[in-house]
Design an enzyme around this catalytic site. Sequence first.
Site, PDB file in Angstrom:
ATOM      1  N   LYS A 201       0.905  -1.253   0.047  1.00  0.00           N
ATOM      2  CA  LYS A 201       0.060  -0.116   0.015  1.00  0.00           C
ATOM      3  C   LYS A 201       0.926   1.298   0.036  1.00  0.00           C
ATOM      4  O   LYS A 201       1.834   1.370   0.972  1.00  0.00           O
ATOM      5  CB  LYS A 201      -1.012   0.006   1.180  1.00  0.00           C
TER       6      LYS A 201
HETATM    7  C1  R5P Z   1      -2.082   4.235   7.626  1.00  0.00           C
HETATM    8  O1  R5P Z   1      -0.889   3.881   7.697  1.00  0.00           O
HETATM    9  C2  R5P Z   1      -3.115   3.237   8.425  1.00  0.00           C
HETATM   10  O2  R5P Z   1      -3.268   2.225   8.021  1.00  0.00           O
HETATM   11  C3  R5P Z   1      -4.292   4.423   8.563  1.00  0.00           C
HETATM   12  O3  R5P Z   1      -5.100   3.777   9.841  1.00  0.00           O
HETATM   13  C4  R5P Z   1      -5.410   4.183   7.300  1.00  0.00           C
HETATM   14  O4  R5P Z   1      -5.058   3.255   6.424  1.00  0.00           O
HETATM   15  C5  R5P Z   1      -5.120   5.268   6.512  1.00  0.00           C
HETATM   16  O5  R5P Z   1      -6.164   5.551   5.732  1.00  0.00           O
HETATM   17  P1  R5P Z   1      -6.562   6.877   5.069  1.00  0.00           P
HETATM   18  O6  R5P Z   1      -5.370   7.775   5.052  1.00  0.00           O
HETATM   19  O7  R5P Z   1      -7.204   6.807   3.799  1.00  0.00           O
HETATM   20  O8  R5P Z   1      -7.663   7.474   5.930  1.00  0.00           O
END
Ligand code: R5P
Length: 292
Positions: A201
Amino acid sequence: MPEPDKEGKQFHQDIPMSKEGFFLKGCNSLDWGMKNRLARIFNPRSGRTVMLAVDHGYFQGPTTGLERIDLNIVPIAPYADTLMLTRGILRSTLPPSYNKGIVLRASGGPSILKELSDEYLALDMEDALRLNASALAVQVFIGGEYETRSVNNMTRLVDMGMRYGMPVLAVTAVGKDMNRDARYFRLACRMCAELGAAYVKTYYIPRGFDTVTASCPVPIVMAGGKKIPELDALTMAYNAIQEGASGVDMGRNIFQSATPVAMLKAVGKVVHEDMPPREAYEFFRETANQER
Ligand code: R5P
């Protein structure tokens, strides 16, 4: 005793057995169980996924939109292909009748008040198997203060995952002061893939994202990041997909939208059907109006 079987005759000698490769980039040599788990995360028809990330509480507590996961997330979860969450929320809040992909957060330690790269593994493989996880997610802080430990967290998890058929998602975490450019993300994603992550990711960048996906031999899913206007988020997702991403893993841009189901459906159109962003935004607005 059952009667002895009279051997059938349908051998179809003229039809060679299918020797199709697995649909995900770089995953053909994985074992059956690992592939089967990945096929719960990625839609085998499009080869892509819409992951809904709601694991933010593991380091920053009840984030806006995630104060009540039972009220705000459980009802919208079926519209994503996969949920990314912690085992605490899974056990306490997600109904076991949920039957889509589950990516469990497997690293943690520091809160938002401390050095975030100071993580350790925070989930045992046995518990992940007990919870029927489809993959485990671990942060990798390339260039961060605890870079080596975070890489070691990932490689240990990959070794355990190989033993039990559990894919590992490496999440490239970028420190506040670091340069978010293609060179950095090529380095981070490639390191994760070389050291065994089943998929990675990472953040979208406007220049050179295609070189990040091209030089990473396993699938990449685009990270969402902070909330931006819906059209911008759909455009970012579209560009990432067109430049080689195999899906998205978005949190705040979904659950902080005024109409999260409409946003999830619109992101699904972009990811699975290559719908251009303007069209997807119109679709979002129409769907949002029906939902209100
Ligand atoms: C990031 O490193 C973590 O996994 C987060 O809690 C999450 O995945 C972030 O998602 P977003 O930035 O799309 O809110």
